[in-house]
Write a protein that holds these residues in place. Structure first.
Motif, short mmCIF file in Angstrom:
data_model
loop_
_atom_site.label_atom_id
_atom_site.label_comp_id
_atom_site.label_asym_id
_atom_site.label_seq_id
_atom_site.Cartn_x
_atom_site.Cartn_y
_atom_site.Cartn_z
N VAL A 19 -72.85 -7.57 -70.10
CA VAL A 19 -72.15 -6.50 -70.81
C VAL A 19 -70.65 -6.74 -70.74
N LEU A 20 -70.16 -7.16 -69.58
CA LEU A 20 -68.74 -7.45 -69.43
C LEU A 20 -68.32 -8.58 -70.38
N GLN A 21 -69.14 -9.62 -70.48
CA GLN A 21 -68.82 -10.72 -71.39
C GLN A 21 -68.84 -10.25 -72.84
N ALA A 22 -69.77 -9.39 -73.19
CA ALA A 22 -69.83 -8.84 -74.55
C ALA A 22 -68.56 -8.03 -74.84
N ALA A 23 -68.07 -7.28 -73.86
CA ALA A 23 -66.83 -6.52 -74.04
C ALA A 23 -65.63 -7.46 -74.17
N ARG A 24 -65.61 -8.53 -73.39
CA ARG A 24 -64.54 -9.53 -73.54
C ARG A 24 -64.54 -10.13 -74.95
N ASP A 25 -65.74 -10.44 -75.44
CA ASP A 25 -65.86 -11.01 -76.79
C ASP A 25 -65.39 -10.00 -77.83
N ARG A 26 -65.76 -8.75 -77.67
CA ARG A 26 -65.33 -7.70 -78.60
C ARG A 26 -63.81 -7.58 -78.61
N LYS A 27 -63.20 -7.59 -77.43
CA LYS A 27 -61.75 -7.50 -77.32
C LYS A 27 -61.09 -8.69 -78.03
N ALA A 28 -61.60 -9.89 -77.80
CA ALA A 28 -61.04 -11.08 -78.43
C ALA A 28 -61.17 -11.01 -79.95
N THR A 29 -62.30 -10.52 -80.43
CA THR A 29 -62.51 -10.37 -81.88
C THR A 29 -61.51 -9.38 -82.46
N GLN A 30 -61.31 -8.28 -81.79
CA GLN A 30 -60.37 -7.28 -82.28
C GLN A 30 -58.94 -7.82 -82.29
N ILE A 31 -58.58 -8.57 -81.27
CA ILE A 31 -57.23 -9.16 -81.24
C ILE A 31 -57.07 -10.11 -82.41
N ARG A 32 -58.07 -10.94 -82.68
CA ARG A 32 -58.02 -11.84 -83.83
C ARG A 32 -57.91 -11.07 -85.14
#
Length: 161
Positions: A100-113
């Motif tokens: 779940v933490l990795q999924a949240a990291r991925d979501r954050k990175a996607t939003q930054i992009r």
């Protein structure tokens, strides 16, 4: 031969001391009532301008199956140009919490992009977000109230003020 045994014993002892020190410094999350944790975090987040997400949105944004988590709540901004978001999850294991933490990291990175180049305020908010995992609990908060959210989360999990 005896010197090697003593060296190995010293290394094991040193490792245990370091591990114990990390636990003392970081603290250990205790099991809490998710309803209370959720209520305290929601109150700190001021989710009045946000809408609650369902299992379908959780899967679309994070790639997670809500039915596999012990408990969870997701809020996202009602405005498409805003990045405010809150995911609070209680997982069934620490391994699942890591996922779940990795999924949240991925979501954050996607939003930054997504906002890079034309949404500097949104990117700044994302960079100041709270993203943490403690035992089986995961918190991802993008908000102007992130410090209040982290305080409420830590207060419930670690009994701190």
């Amino acid at each position: 031969m005896r010197d090697w045994i003593l060296r190995i014993a010293k290394l094991i002892l040193l490792g245990l001391l370091v591990y114990g020190g990390v636990l003392v410094v970081k603290g250990t999350a205790r099991h809490v009532d998710f309803g209370k944790l959720r209520a305290d975090v929601e109150a700190a987040a001021d989710a009045s301008d946000m809408k609650q997400g369902d299992a379908q949105l959780l899967r679309r944004l994070y790639g997670l199956n809500g039915g596999e988590l012990a408990h969870w709540v997701l809020y996202i901004s009602s405005d498409n140009m805003a990045v405010e978001e809150l995911l609070l999850a209680e997982c069934t294991s620490t391994e699942q919490a890591d996922q779940v933490l990795q999924a949240a990291r991925d979501r954050k990175a996607t939003q930054i992009r997504n906002f890079d180049g034309y949404g500097p305020e949104q990117v700044q908010l994302l960079n100041q977000s709270a993203l943490r995992s403690d035992d089986v609990y995961v918190l991802f908060a993008v908000s102007d109230h992130v410090s209040d959210i982290k305080k409420a989360y830590r207060k419930d999990l670690f009994q701190t003020e």
